[in-house]
Design a protein around this motif. Structure first.
Motif, PDB file in Angstrom:
ATOM      1  N   GLY A 194       0.809  -1.213   0.000  1.00 21.42           N
ATOM      2  CA  GLY A 194       0.000   0.000   0.000  1.00 21.42           C
ATOM      3  C   GLY A 194       0.847   1.269   0.000  1.00 21.42           C
ATOM      4  O   GLY A 194       0.503   2.251  -0.657  1.00 21.42           O
ATOM      5  N   ASP A 195       1.985   1.255   0.708  1.00 18.65           N
ATOM      6  CA  ASP A 195       2.839   2.462   0.742  1.00 18.65           C
ATOM      7  C   ASP A 195       3.339   2.790  -0.666  1.00 18.65           C
ATOM      8  O   ASP A 195       3.421   3.950  -1.059  1.00 18.65           O
ATOM      9  N   TYR A 198       0.764   4.629  -2.794  1.00 21.62           N
ATOM     10  CA  TYR A 198       0.637   6.069  -2.548  1.00 21.62           C
ATOM     11  C   TYR A 198       1.911   6.845  -2.900  1.00 21.62           C
ATOM     12  O   TYR A 198       1.875   8.059  -3.044  1.00 21.62           O
ATOM     13  N   ASN A 202       4.724  10.521  -6.600  1.00 25.37           N
ATOM     14  CA  ASN A 202       5.454  11.435  -5.715  1.00 25.37           C
ATOM     15  C   ASN A 202       6.914  11.014  -5.598  1.00 25.37           C
ATOM     16  O   ASN A 202       7.818  11.829  -5.590  1.00 25.37           O
ATOM     17  N   GLU A 281      -9.805   4.916  -4.453  1.00 24.86           N
ATOM     18  CA  GLU A 281      -8.365   5.230  -4.440  1.00 24.86           C
ATOM     19  C   GLU A 281      -7.741   4.925  -5.805  1.00 24.86           C
ATOM     20  O   GLU A 281      -6.924   5.684  -6.319  1.00 24.86           O
ATOM     21  N   ALA A 285      -6.198   7.647  -8.434  1.00 25.41           N
ATOM     22  CA  ALA A 285      -4.812   7.524  -8.925  1.00 25.41           C
ATOM     23  C   ALA A 285      -4.787   7.534 -10.454  1.00 25.41           C
ATOM     24  O   ALA A 285      -3.976   8.223 -11.073  1.00 25.41           O
TER      25      ALA A 285
END
Ligand code: GLY
Length: 344
Positions: A194-195, A198, A202, A281, A285
């Motif tokens: 999951g990290d 996200y 970035n 989510e 994205a």
């Protein structure tokens, strides 16, 4: 530069960093002596990077041949494979020589296939030049060509002896080809981390590539020949293949996988199989990378195309079901139930 070890039946290293193309000879000097090598590429990639790779190898004493075919999915067939095999015979490549796949997923898959059957198998090095090839097709040893009956239906498992990913090559990618790779990166996030999901968009691209490749390596090490866990990598693919075909291939593989993930996640949320909010989510994205998430195909259309999926076994199909961000499981259903399963 970062290295990832892939511990398959024939282990190899994936090296990820900037400026590797100028130093290909140095990056393979521990592996291959200066003998003959055949660079296989498509016209676009070869015009961008072919001379750079050739220069590095020639200066180091390798005898370099090249075989370049027209870019695009239409070239991914037996005819191209045969012409590449002929080029290898004409160059007199022997089993101590090697082939280099310089390009995206199509080049890597065709070249890997040719390497798997030329003289019953010759070493090949993957130099992926797209994000999608870097994080998916260049690692894991799946090779193949398309037929009139479907995509990748003829092929073999043949691991490369090294993968060299120069992240500078992503700078020349058109945005939609780059974001096709982003969809596959998001896939790794949903299935395992999951990290990572996200961080995409970035984080530093070299770091993203390494994290995706590490996940792929871990999965492929456990199930090199695709009998179980490796099927998790197919998240979004069953419906993705349908979307690609229904759009007459106007929607690229990567984007279709992104949309396939979205539809499957929505269906799983509706069935109480997946934590609520994950499809939002995914949609957020995809939209942040300007991917159109409006899908006009019906469940019936999507399900009927899925019948030609090579992953189907008799009347059973294994779906990849997200349970929550970072965790997916396999779930086998009858093909007769697929339409109902994905009906929203
Ligand atoms: N691209 C999915 C796999 O390598 O298994």
């Amino acid at each position: 530069m970062k290295n990832i070890n892939v511990k398959t039946s024939k282990p190899y290293e994936v090296r990820v960093g900037k400026g590797l193309l100028e130093n290909i000879a140095r990056e393979i000097s521990d592996l291959k002596k200066p003998e003959k090598c055949m660079i296989i590429s498509d016209d676009i990639v070869f015009s961008l990077y072919g001379e750079r790779v050739k220069k590095s190898l020639t200066e180091a004493g390798y005898t370099v041949y090249e075989a370049v075919f027209p870019h695009g999915e239409e070239s991914k067939n037996m005819e191209t494979a045969l012409s590449l095999l002929t080029a290898c015979f004409e160059a007199g490549l022997t089993r101590s020589d090697f082939i280099i796949a310089l390009g995206g997923g199509i080049v890597g898959d065709v070249c890997g296939f040719v390497s798997s059957i030329y003289l019953r198998g010759i070493d090949f090095i993957q130099i992926p030049t797209t994000l999608l090839a870097a994080i998916d097709s260049s690692v894991g040893g799946k090779t193949g060509v398309n037929t009139d009956y479907g995509k990748n239906l003829i092929g073999a498992f043949h691991q490369p002896v090294r993968v060299l990913c120069d992240t500078d090559t992503f700078n020349t990618l058109p945005y939609d080809i780059y974001t096709a790779g982003i969809c596959e990166a998001l896939k790794y996030g949903v299935i395992r981390d999951g990290d990572l999901f996200y961080a995409i968009g970035n984080g530093d691209i070299e770091d993203i590539v390494c994290r995706c490749v590490q996940i792929k390596a871990d999965i492929v090490e456990n199930d090199e020949f695709d009998h179980g866990e490796r099927q998790l990598l197919n998240f979004g693919h069953t419906l993705g293949h349908s979307i690609e075909a229904l759009s007459n291939f106007e929607i690229s593989h990567g984007h279709a996988v992104g949309l396939g993930m979205l539809i499957m996640t929505r269906a799983c949320e509706n069935r109480g199989l997946c934590e609520k909010g994950i499809s939002n989510e995914i949609e957020k994205a995809l939209k942040s990378f300007e991917i159109d998430t409006d899908i006009s195909y019906t469940a019936k259309e999507l399900a009927s195309f899925a019948m030609s999926d090579k992953k189907r076994k008799g009347n059973k199909i294994t779906l990849v079901i997200p349970e929550k961000m970072g965790k997916c499981v396999l779930h086998t259903i009858s093909t007769d139930n697929l339409e109902e399963f994905i009906s929203l």
